[in-house]
Design a protein around this motif. Structure first.
Motif, PDB file in Angstrom:
ATOM      1  N   ARG A  33      42.835  42.531  35.888  1.00 34.19           N
ATOM      2  CA  ARG A  33      41.607  41.948  36.792  1.00 34.19           C
ATOM      3  C   ARG A  33      42.256  41.867  38.253  1.00 34.19           C
ATOM      4  O   ARG A  33      43.645  42.043  38.397  1.00 34.19           O
ATOM      5  N   ARG A  81      45.205  44.729  41.457  1.00 33.80           N
ATOM      6  CA  ARG A  81      45.074  44.823  40.237  1.00 33.80           C
ATOM      7  C   ARG A  81      45.960  46.122  39.829  1.00 33.80           C
ATOM      8  O   ARG A  81      46.096  46.926  40.661  1.00 33.80           O
ATOM      9  N   ILE A  94      33.094  44.426  40.050  1.00 37.25           N
ATOM     10  CA  ILE A  94      33.933  43.435  40.381  1.00 37.25           C
ATOM     11  C   ILE A  94      33.303  42.179  40.191  1.00 37.25           C
ATOM     12  O   ILE A  94      32.318  41.674  41.065  1.00 37.25           O
ATOM     13  N   ARG A 100      37.397  40.224  36.940  1.00 34.64           N
ATOM     14  CA  ARG A 100      37.585  41.095  36.138  1.00 34.64           C
ATOM     15  C   ARG A 100      36.862  42.466  36.828  1.00 34.64           C
ATOM     16  O   ARG A 100      35.935  42.474  37.615  1.00 34.64           O
ATOM     17  N   THR A 101      37.275  43.537  36.363  1.00 33.00           N
ATOM     18  CA  THR A 101      36.527  44.961  36.789  1.00 33.00           C
ATOM     19  C   THR A 101      36.072  45.805  35.600  1.00 33.00           C
ATOM     20  O   THR A 101      36.477  45.702  34.285  1.00 33.00           O
TER      21      THR A 101
END
Length: 146
Positions: A33, A81, A94, A100-101
């Motif tokens: 992330r 990241r 995102i 988190r992606t």
């Protein structure tokens, strides 16, 4: 990107392998992330109590230069990241809550469209990010309100 690949990249470019660098890269690999420099420093301080922001920023900059890390800006702060393992053209969703992606492979930007509108402009690449709240954070927010 795997930690071993990142460390090999450092070595091939003539940079020293250090425990600090490995721990930083491992953090990004584990988290997957976007993480701020402050979060990196907080994570590292238990093992390296004298570690400074300067050291963190120097390494983040180096890792970005070597394509070990990707950078974005969230809420006015640079965050990093681990570079995606997929090498196909993609973009990111995102989460503004947890960082988190998710990858998505549909591209809203056509180089042909840009070339039609700006014929003298030579496109070398682009980055497209969509910001919002992931499903986990949305569920958590709803359950906290209930």
């Amino acid at each position: 990107m795997k930690v071993s690949d990142a460390l090999d990249s450092l070595k091939k470019q003539g940079y020293k392998y250090t425990g600090k660098r490995e721990k930083m890269i491992q953090l990004f690999s584990d988290e997957d992330r976007y993480i701020s420099a402050k979060e990196v420093l907080e994570h590292m301080q238990s093992d390296y109590p004298g570690l400074s922001f300067d050291t963190i920023y120097r390494n983040l900059s180096l890792f970005q230069e070597l394509d070990i890390l990707e950078e974005t800006e969230l809420e006015g702060e640079k965050r990093y990241r681990i570079t995606c393992q997929t090498h196909s053209h993609h973009h990111h969703l995102i989460c503004l809550t947890c960082g988190r992606t998710e990858h998505f492979h549909t591209c809203p930007v056509s180089e042909e469209t840009i070339a039609q509108q700006f014929p003298a402009f030579q496109v070398e690449g682009h980055k497209f990010e969509v910001y919002g709240t992931c499903g986990s954070c949305t569920k958590q927010s709803i359950s906290q309100k209930a």
